[in-house]
Design a protein around this motif. Structure first.
Motif, mmCIF file in Angstrom:
data_model
loop_
_atom_site.group_PDB
_atom_site.id
_atom_site.type_symbol
_atom_site.label_atom_id
_atom_site.label_comp_id
_atom_site.label_asym_id
_atom_site.label_seq_id
_atom_site.Cartn_x
_atom_site.Cartn_y
_atom_site.Cartn_z
ATOM 1 N N LYS A 99 -61.843 118.144 0.077
ATOM 2 C CA LYS A 99 -62.696 117.088 -1.107
ATOM 3 C C LYS A 99 -63.971 116.693 0.032
ATOM 4 C CE LYS A 99 -58.157 115.166 -2.435
ATOM 5 N NZ LYS A 99 -57.253 114.368 -1.598
ATOM 6 N N SER A 100 -64.919 117.100 -0.968
ATOM 7 C CA SER A 100 -66.655 116.746 0.169
ATOM 8 C C SER A 100 -66.622 115.056 0.133
ATOM 9 C CB SER A 100 -67.771 117.451 -0.750
ATOM 10 O OG SER A 100 -67.683 117.222 -2.292
ATOM 11 N N GLY A 101 -66.184 114.170 -0.826
ATOM 12 C CA GLY A 101 -66.972 113.212 -0.064
ATOM 13 C C GLY A 101 -66.018 112.672 0.903
ATOM 14 N N ASP A 102 -65.534 112.777 1.769
ATOM 15 C CA ASP A 102 -64.473 112.544 3.001
ATOM 16 C C ASP A 102 -64.661 113.176 4.552
ATOM 17 O OD1 ASP A 102 -62.483 113.806 2.139
ATOM 18 O OD2 ASP A 102 -61.326 112.665 1.568
ATOM 19 N N THR A 103 -65.994 113.902 4.168
ATOM 20 C CA THR A 103 -65.626 114.678 5.003
ATOM 21 C C THR A 103 -66.102 114.090 6.679
ATOM 22 O OG1 THR A 103 -67.253 116.919 3.945
ATOM 23 C CG2 THR A 103 -67.062 117.021 5.950
ATOM 24 N N GLU A 104 -65.343 114.731 7.745
ATOM 25 C CA GLU A 104 -65.878 114.213 8.702
ATOM 26 C C GLU A 104 -66.420 114.631 9.367
ATOM 27 O OE1 GLU A 104 -62.586 112.268 12.442
ATOM 28 O OE2 GLU A 104 -61.724 113.608 11.410
ATOM 29 N N LEU A 105 -67.065 113.301 10.034
ATOM 30 C CA LEU A 105 -68.909 113.457 11.451
ATOM 31 C C LEU A 105 -68.001 113.838 12.059
ATOM 32 C CD1 LEU A 105 -71.323 112.275 8.776
ATOM 33 C CD2 LEU A 105 -70.855 114.259 9.331
ATOM 34 N N VAL A 106 -69.012 114.492 13.482
ATOM 35 C CA VAL A 106 -68.072 114.388 14.667
ATOM 36 C C VAL A 106 -70.065 114.255 15.448
ATOM 37 C CG1 VAL A 106 -66.422 115.437 14.962
ATOM 38 C CG2 VAL A 106 -67.957 116.501 14.929
ATOM 39 N N ARG A 107 -69.811 113.804 16.578
ATOM 40 C CA ARG A 107 -71.354 113.565 16.769
ATOM 41 C C ARG A 107 -71.314 114.902 18.154
ATOM 42 N NH1 ARG A 107 -74.545 109.544 20.182
ATOM 43 N NH2 ARG A 107 -76.775 109.241 19.756
ATOM 44 N N CYS A 108 -72.167 115.087 18.189
ATOM 45 C CA CYS A 108 -72.483 115.977 19.367
ATOM 46 C C CYS A 108 -73.062 115.680 20.924
ATOM 47 C CB CYS A 108 -73.626 117.112 19.293
ATOM 48 S SG CYS A 108 -73.992 118.407 20.274
ATOM 49 N N PRO A 109 -72.215 115.651 21.312
ATOM 50 C CA PRO A 109 -72.147 114.857 23.046
ATOM 51 C C PRO A 109 -73.442 115.348 23.887
ATOM 52 C CG PRO A 109 -70.687 115.628 23.175
ATOM 53 C CD PRO A 109 -71.002 116.468 22.246
ATOM 54 N N LYS A 110 -74.308 116.739 23.173
ATOM 55 C CA LYS A 110 -76.132 116.765 24.125
ATOM 56 C C LYS A 110 -76.701 116.530 23.721
ATOM 57 C CE LYS A 110 -77.703 119.918 26.466
ATOM 58 N NZ LYS A 110 -78.361 119.337 27.997
ATOM 59 N N CYS A 111 -76.460 116.287 22.275
ATOM 60 C CA CYS A 111 -78.239 116.391 21.270
ATOM 61 C C CYS A 111 -78.019 115.169 20.262
ATOM 62 C CB CYS A 111 -78.696 117.384 20.466
ATOM 63 S SG CYS A 111 -77.334 118.517 18.788
ATOM 64 N N GLY A 112 -76.629 114.714 20.095
ATOM 65 C CA GLY A 112 -76.340 113.717 19.422
ATOM 66 C C GLY A 112 -76.653 114.067 17.724
ATOM 67 N N LYS A 113 -76.721 115.046 17.304
ATOM 68 C CA LYS A 113 -77.144 115.144 15.641
ATOM 69 C C LYS A 113 -75.621 115.502 15.469
ATOM 70 C CE LYS A 113 -77.693 119.659 13.392
ATOM 71 N NZ LYS A 113 -77.650 120.907 13.557
ATOM 72 N N TRP A 114 -75.275 114.239 13.560
ATOM 73 C CA TRP A 114 -74.032 114.506 13.406
ATOM 74 C C TRP A 114 -73.830 115.506 12.664
ATOM 75 C CZ3 TRP A 114 -70.887 110.193 14.015
ATOM 76 C CH2 TRP A 114 -70.344 109.070 15.080
#
Ligand SMILES: [Zn+2]
Length: 99
Positions: free
Chosen positions: A54-69
């Motif tokens: 379900k495209s609405g609830d995609t979990e985002l994770v933060r890159c510890p290197k560059c901080g990009k979600w």
């Protein structure tokens, strides 16, 4: 013995007919192959695209290197960390090795 002769004659007849129409058989075979290739090249029958989760609830994770979600599905996982790309993961590993 009689049947063997008849069978031989039938095979001979088939061979003669096949030889006589070899050009036709060749072109028929070529057309058949072409159609088969065309069918293989065509994309598979229109399949309704299944919505990826379900495209609405995609979990985002933060890159510890560059901080990009990054969506968790696309992230590169190492132990408990999720990196946005293989490059970030490699840089982090190289950095850790230097320490
Ligand atoms: Zn990154």
């Amino acid at each position: 013995m009689k049947w063997l002769i008849i069978l031989g004659l039938i095979l001979l007849l088939i061979a003669v007919v096949a030889w006589h129409f070899r050009k036709h058989i060749q072109s028929a075979w070529f057309i058949y192959q072409t159609f088969r290739k065309m069918r293989q090249m065509r994309p598979p029958a229109e399949k309704p695209l299944e919505p990826k989760a379900k495209s609405g609830d995609t979990e985002l994770v933060r890159c510890p290197k560059c901080g990009k979600w990054t969506p968790k599905d696309d992230a590169v996982k190492l132990k408990s960390d999720f990196f946005c790309s293989l490059a970030c993961l490699e840089e982090t590993m190289a950095f850790n090795r230097r320490q």
